[in-house]
Design an enzyme around this catalytic site. Structure first.
Site, PDB file in Angstrom:
ATOM      1  N   ASP A 170       0.720  -1.216   0.032  1.00 33.01           N
ATOM      2  CA  ASP A 170       0.090  -0.178  -0.088  1.00 33.01           C
ATOM      3  C   ASP A 170       0.914   1.268   0.083  1.00 33.01           C
ATOM      4  O   ASP A 170       2.028   1.318   0.125  1.00 33.01           O
ATOM      5  CB  ASP A 170      -1.046   0.114   1.159  1.00 33.01           C
ATOM      6  CG  ASP A 170      -0.274  -0.535   2.377  1.00 33.01           C
ATOM      7  OD1 ASP A 170       0.749  -0.455   2.392  1.00 33.01           O
ATOM      8  OD2 ASP A 170      -1.107  -1.166   3.411  1.00 33.01           O
ATOM      9  N   ASP A 195      -7.959  -2.425  13.888  1.00 34.67           N
ATOM     10  CA  ASP A 195      -9.449  -2.532  13.619  1.00 34.67           C
ATOM     11  C   ASP A 195      -9.498  -3.737  12.840  1.00 34.67           C
ATOM     12  O   ASP A 195     -10.662  -3.823  12.024  1.00 34.67           O
ATOM     13  CB  ASP A 195      -9.865  -1.231  12.773  1.00 34.67           C
ATOM     14  CG  ASP A 195      -9.191  -0.851  11.576  1.00 34.67           C
ATOM     15  OD1 ASP A 195      -8.085  -1.745  11.200  1.00 34.67           O
ATOM     16  OD2 ASP A 195      -9.404   0.144  11.039  1.00 34.67           O
ATOM     17  N   HIS A 249      -7.927  -4.532   9.924  1.00 28.10           N
ATOM     18  CA  HIS A 249      -7.449  -4.198   8.360  1.00 28.10           C
ATOM     19  C   HIS A 249      -5.976  -4.930   8.018  1.00 28.10           C
ATOM     20  O   HIS A 249      -5.111  -5.291   8.933  1.00 28.10           O
ATOM     21  CB  HIS A 249      -7.310  -2.682   8.035  1.00 28.10           C
ATOM     22  CG  HIS A 249      -5.981  -2.089   8.530  1.00 28.10           C
ATOM     23  ND1 HIS A 249      -6.208  -0.741   9.208  1.00 28.10           N
ATOM     24  CD2 HIS A 249      -4.904  -2.310   8.570  1.00 28.10           C
ATOM     25  CE1 HIS A 249      -4.884  -0.405   9.714  1.00 28.10           C
ATOM     26  NE2 HIS A 249      -4.144  -1.198   9.146  1.00 28.10           N
ATOM     27  N   GLU A 290      -9.991  -1.366   4.963  1.00 28.67           N
ATOM     28  CA  GLU A 290     -10.388  -0.995   6.354  1.00 28.67           C
ATOM     29  C   GLU A 290     -11.853  -1.811   6.264  1.00 28.67           C
ATOM     30  O   GLU A 290     -12.267  -2.547   5.269  1.00 28.67           O
ATOM     31  CB  GLU A 290     -10.775   0.293   6.431  1.00 28.67           C
ATOM     32  CG  GLU A 290      -9.335   1.391   6.433  1.00 28.67           C
ATOM     33  CD  GLU A 290      -8.617   1.244   7.677  1.00 28.67           C
ATOM     34  OE1 GLU A 290      -8.952   0.235   8.338  1.00 28.67           O
ATOM     35  OE2 GLU A 290      -7.790   2.459   7.925  1.00 28.67           O
TER      36      GLU A 290
HETATM   37  C1  F6R Z   1       1.226  -1.393   6.218  1.00 25.53           C
HETATM   38  C2  F6R Z   1       0.002  -2.140   6.122  1.00 25.53           C
HETATM   39  C3  F6R Z   1      -0.939  -2.419   7.537  1.00 25.53           C
HETATM   40  C4  F6R Z   1      -0.044  -2.461   8.749  1.00 25.53           C
HETATM   41  C5  F6R Z   1      -0.880  -2.590   9.759  1.00 25.53           C
HETATM   42  C6  F6R Z   1      -0.267  -2.680  11.332  1.00 25.53           C
HETATM   43  O1  F6R Z   1       1.759  -1.772   4.952  1.00 25.53           O
HETATM   44  O2  F6R Z   1      -0.333  -2.974   5.333  1.00 25.53           O
HETATM   45  O3  F6R Z   1      -1.670  -3.114   7.074  1.00 25.53           O
HETATM   46  O4  F6R Z   1       0.444  -3.738   8.560  1.00 25.53           O
HETATM   47  O5  F6R Z   1      -1.681  -1.185  10.031  1.00 25.53           O
HETATM   48  O6  F6R Z   1       0.704  -1.603  11.319  1.00 25.53           O
HETATM   49  P1  F6R Z   1       1.726  -1.967  12.584  1.00 25.53           P
HETATM   50  O7  F6R Z   1       2.740  -3.031  12.061  1.00 25.53           O
HETATM   51  O8  F6R Z   1       2.640  -0.588  12.486  1.00 25.53           O
HETATM   52  O9  F6R Z   1       1.077  -2.154  13.770  1.00 25.53           O
END
Ligand code: F6R
Length: 264
Positions: free
Chosen positions: A70, A139, A141, A146
């Site tokens: 992303d 949440d 995702h 989301e």
């Molecule tokens: C980032 C991504 C997100 C993160 C998620 C958890 O490329 O795809 O899904 O993996 O927001 O983020 P952290 O690891 O920082 O808790």
């Protein structure tokens, strides 16, 4: 779905090492493998492990290709939190990836739908993702899909939830106003096309999301629940993130009894 629970004090090294083993085996077998890379804090132990294997001469990415999950919309090219820059500074610049082998969605494109389609085409032209690394949001995702995301979605623009923007403010000097409101993300359908998924989650704040991912009803309300339909998912968690798993004891017994030939 395989769920591996590590004692919290070992989790960082063990997560990095197990995923590092799987990626080393993949590249031994297929040097031009396609890796799916996540950003955020969860995959960092994996990247540190891979950098250390590279420095010891145990792994090479010279022929490998990579696609990130992303990208924020609208962050200027040099912004340190632009995921194209983050993945370079955290991982790919420290190993021997070819400059043009690491791809990400273009969050600065004038024509966003065309950029998303060309990203899908590039993944497919590369033969699809062999091994995808994932984190999970509080949440539920994955990527930036989301709650409410179509379970069959492809790469597209999404609006970040208020919760995700608060969670990510730590990367933007704790200033919520600096966190972009939109992103481009591989869809859930895109992620589900990867051949092996390794999801890493640590800390109590991820416990409910991990429970839903593995044991909840499959629903757009918990985007990661779609992974229950994937034939090869490995979930690496510490004790804290496993705190709400109903079948935690069974997962521990299964891992303890795992045949040594099986690998991840
Ligand atoms: C980032 C991504 C997100 C993160 C998620 C958890 O490329 O795809 O899904 O993996 O927001 O983020 P952290 O690891 O920082 O808790």
């Amino acid at each position: 779905m395989e769920i591996i629970i590590f004692p919290s004090e070992q989790a960082t090294d063990s997560n990095g090492n197990l995923a590092g083993d799987a990626i080393t085996k993949l590249l031994d077998r297929k040097p031009d493998a396609v890796l799916g890379l996540a950003t955020g804090s969860s995959p960092l132990p994996i990247y540190r492990n891979l950098i250390s294997r590279y420095r010891s001469g145990d792994i090479s990415f010279a022929k490998a290709r990579a696609f990130t999950l992303d990208e924020y919309v609208g962050l200027e090219p040099e912004h340190p939190e632009r995921y194209a820059n983050v993945i370079r500074s955290e991982f790919t610049a420290h190993v021997d990836f070819a400059d043009d082998a690491v791809h990400g969605p273009n969050g600065l494109a004038d024509d966003i739908p065309a950029a998303c389609q060309s990203y899908e085409d590039a993944i497919s032209d590369a033969g699809g993702v062999d091994l995808q690394i994932l984190g999970i949001g509080t949440d539920g995702h994955i990527g930036f899909n989301e709650p409410g995301s179509s379970l069959a979605s492809r790469t597209r623009i999404k609006t970040l939830t208020a919760q995700t923007r608060v969670d990510n403010a730590r990367f933007f000097n704790d200033d919520l106003d600096q966190v972009p409101t939109q992103c481009l993300t591989q869809g859930l359908g895109t992620i589900m096309d990867a051949r092996h998924l390794i999801l890493v989650a640590t800390g109590r704040s991820k416990a409910e999301a991990v429970h839903q991912l593995a044991e909840g009803a499959v629903s757009a309300l918990g985007p990661a629940t779609i992974l229950q339909h994937h034939p090869h998912v490995t979930v690496l968690v510490d004790e804290a993130a496993s705190g709400r798993l109903q079948l935690a004891d069974y997962y521990r017994q299964t891992y303890a009894a795992k045949p040594t030939w099986q690998g991840l």
